[in-house]
Motif scaffolding. Sequence first.
Motif, PDB file in Angstrom:
ATOM      1  N   GLU A   1      -3.626   5.510   0.808  1.00  0.00           N
ATOM      2  CA  GLU A   1      -2.986   4.241   1.160  1.00  0.00           C
ATOM      3  C   GLU A   1      -2.866   3.400  -0.102  1.00  0.00           C
ATOM      4  OE1 GLU A   1      -4.079   0.261   3.698  1.00  0.00           O
ATOM      5  OE2 GLU A   1      -4.347   2.198   4.712  1.00  0.00           O
TER       6      GLU A   1
ATOM      7  N   VAL B   1       6.240   5.554  -8.418  1.00  0.00           N
ATOM      8  CA  VAL B   1       6.403   6.293  -7.177  1.00  0.00           C
ATOM      9  C   VAL B   1       7.786   5.957  -6.643  1.00  0.00           C
ATOM     10  CG1 VAL B   1       5.485   6.753  -4.875  1.00  0.00           C
ATOM     11  CG2 VAL B   1       3.941   6.075  -6.709  1.00  0.00           C
TER      12      VAL B   1
ATOM     13  N   MET C   1       1.238   7.172   0.434  1.00  0.00           N
ATOM     14  CA  MET C   1       1.939   7.959  -0.579  1.00  0.00           C
ATOM     15  C   MET C   1       2.002   9.431  -0.182  1.00  0.00           C
ATOM     16  SD  MET C   1       0.745   6.337  -4.214  1.00  0.00           S
ATOM     17  CE  MET C   1      -1.008   6.677  -3.971  1.00  0.00           C
TER      18      MET C   1
ATOM     19  N   VAL D   1       1.455   0.936   2.091  1.00  0.00           N
ATOM     20  CA  VAL D   1       2.213   2.178   2.258  1.00  0.00           C
ATOM     21  C   VAL D   1       1.278   3.380   2.151  1.00  0.00           C
ATOM     22  CG1 VAL D   1       4.387   1.234   1.373  1.00  0.00           C
ATOM     23  CG2 VAL D   1       2.725   2.227  -0.219  1.00  0.00           C
TER      24      VAL D   1
ATOM     25  N   VAL E   1       2.207   0.807  -7.853  1.00  0.00           N
ATOM     26  CA  VAL E   1       1.296   0.702  -6.713  1.00  0.00           C
ATOM     27  C   VAL E   1      -0.159   0.622  -7.169  1.00  0.00           C
ATOM     28  CG1 VAL E   1       2.815   1.901  -5.077  1.00  0.00           C
ATOM     29  CG2 VAL E   1       1.228   3.233  -6.504  1.00  0.00           C
TER      30      VAL E   1
ATOM     31  N   VAL F   1       1.911  -2.066  -2.716  1.00  0.00           N
ATOM     32  CA  VAL F   1       3.008  -2.188  -3.678  1.00  0.00           C
ATOM     33  C   VAL F   1       2.762  -3.390  -4.593  1.00  0.00           C
ATOM     34  CG1 VAL F   1       5.486  -2.627  -3.950  1.00  0.00           C
ATOM     35  CG2 VAL F   1       4.668  -1.072  -2.148  1.00  0.00           C
TER      36      VAL F   1
ATOM     37  N   GLU G   1       8.895   8.858  -1.594  1.00  0.00           N
ATOM     38  CA  GLU G   1       7.518   9.357  -1.628  1.00  0.00           C
ATOM     39  C   GLU G   1       6.572   8.407  -0.879  1.00  0.00           C
ATOM     40  OE1 GLU G   1       7.273  11.807  -5.826  1.00  0.00           O
ATOM     41  OE2 GLU G   1       7.101   9.619  -5.913  1.00  0.00           O
ATOM     42  N   LEU G   2       7.135   7.415  -0.188  1.00  0.00           N
ATOM     43  CA  LEU G   2       6.335   6.432   0.525  1.00  0.00           C
ATOM     44  C   LEU G   2       6.717   6.368   1.989  1.00  0.00           C
ATOM     45  CD1 LEU G   2       6.552   3.469  -2.044  1.00  0.00           C
ATOM     46  CD2 LEU G   2       4.732   5.174  -1.849  1.00  0.00           C
ATOM     47  N   SER G   3       5.776   5.961   2.809  1.00  0.00           N
ATOM     48  CA  SER G   3       6.047   5.663   4.212  1.00  0.00           C
ATOM     49  C   SER G   3       5.172   4.481   4.602  1.00  0.00           C
ATOM     50  CB  SER G   3       5.749   6.869   5.115  1.00  0.00           C
ATOM     51  OG  SER G   3       4.374   7.208   5.084  1.00  0.00           O
TER      52      SER G   3
ATOM     53  N   GLU H   1      10.900   5.740  -3.729  1.00  0.00           N
ATOM     54  CA  GLU H   1      10.926   5.274  -2.334  1.00  0.00           C
ATOM     55  C   GLU H   1      10.729   6.408  -1.340  1.00  0.00           C
ATOM     56  OE1 GLU H   1      14.276   2.929   0.097  1.00  0.00           O
ATOM     57  OE2 GLU H   1      13.244   1.791  -1.461  1.00  0.00           O
TER      58      GLU H   1
ATOM     59  N   TYR I   1       8.523   2.191  -7.533  1.00  0.00           N
ATOM     60  CA  TYR I   1       7.457   1.247  -7.221  1.00  0.00           C
ATOM     61  C   TYR I   1       6.256   1.441  -8.138  1.00  0.00           C
ATOM     62  CZ  TYR I   1      10.083   0.541  -2.901  1.00  0.00           C
ATOM     63  OH  TYR I   1      11.073   0.265  -1.982  1.00  0.00           O
TER      64      TYR I   1
ATOM     65  N   TYR J   1      10.107  -1.667   0.581  1.00  0.00           N
ATOM     66  CA  TYR J   1       8.687  -2.043   0.574  1.00  0.00           C
ATOM     67  C   TYR J   1       8.482  -3.167  -0.438  1.00  0.00           C
ATOM     68  CZ  TYR J   1       8.548   2.556   2.764  1.00  0.00           C
ATOM     69  OH  TYR J   1       8.788   3.634   3.585  1.00  0.00           O
TER      70      TYR J   1
END
Length: 205
Positions: free
Chosen positions: A101, A196, A89, A87, A179, A104, A200-202, A198, A177, A81
């Motif tokens: 939402e 955060v 969380m 992303v 954020v 980054v 823990e993100l999408s 990686e 990250y 990201y």
Amino acid sequence: MKNKKIWLSLATLLLVFILAACGGNDETSNENADTDSGAQENIDMNEEESDTKEGMDHSGMQHSGSGEVPEGLAEAENPTYPVGSKVIMHADHMPGMNGAEATVSGAFNTTVYSVTYTPTTGGEPVKNHKWVIHEEIENAGSQPYKPGDEVVLTADHMEGMKGATATIDTAKQTTVYMVDFTDTKTGEKITNHKWVTEDELSPVE
């Protein structure tokens, strides 16, 4: 004479009915009083539970940051990201975070730790705090720490964290990250929140 006895009997019966009715009203009043008392107790208990939950919140958490990062922290060359990515969380380090939402604002390669420490300001130990990175540990060498190692923190994510002695709970090499996001509970805009991981993100679909 008979009429007098009849009237006396009727008067007696009427008096009995009146007294019985009054007694019933007293019982109803008592029941209502008990119900009101029970309702008040429930309200008091709910207020106590609410106070307890408030006492467990992350009010000492420094939600927003300056964007400055520890010396020696390496930027990720090809992060999943990149800076500017949108992303979702999936972390609940604090209320209002999970499902929010985010954008980054920084991506870095490092070793990230969850730690248990006792705040320098006193109070109960903070268990499994997420996250502290390798560069936020005093006199950190090139080798990552292992679970069970004792360290001194230089991070100041929460009150009483900086300078506290901590025990490493978990350790993993990953991309972390910074954020920016809007707290889903309060509507507060949080900038440069650290950290955060990686996983823990999408991506936003």
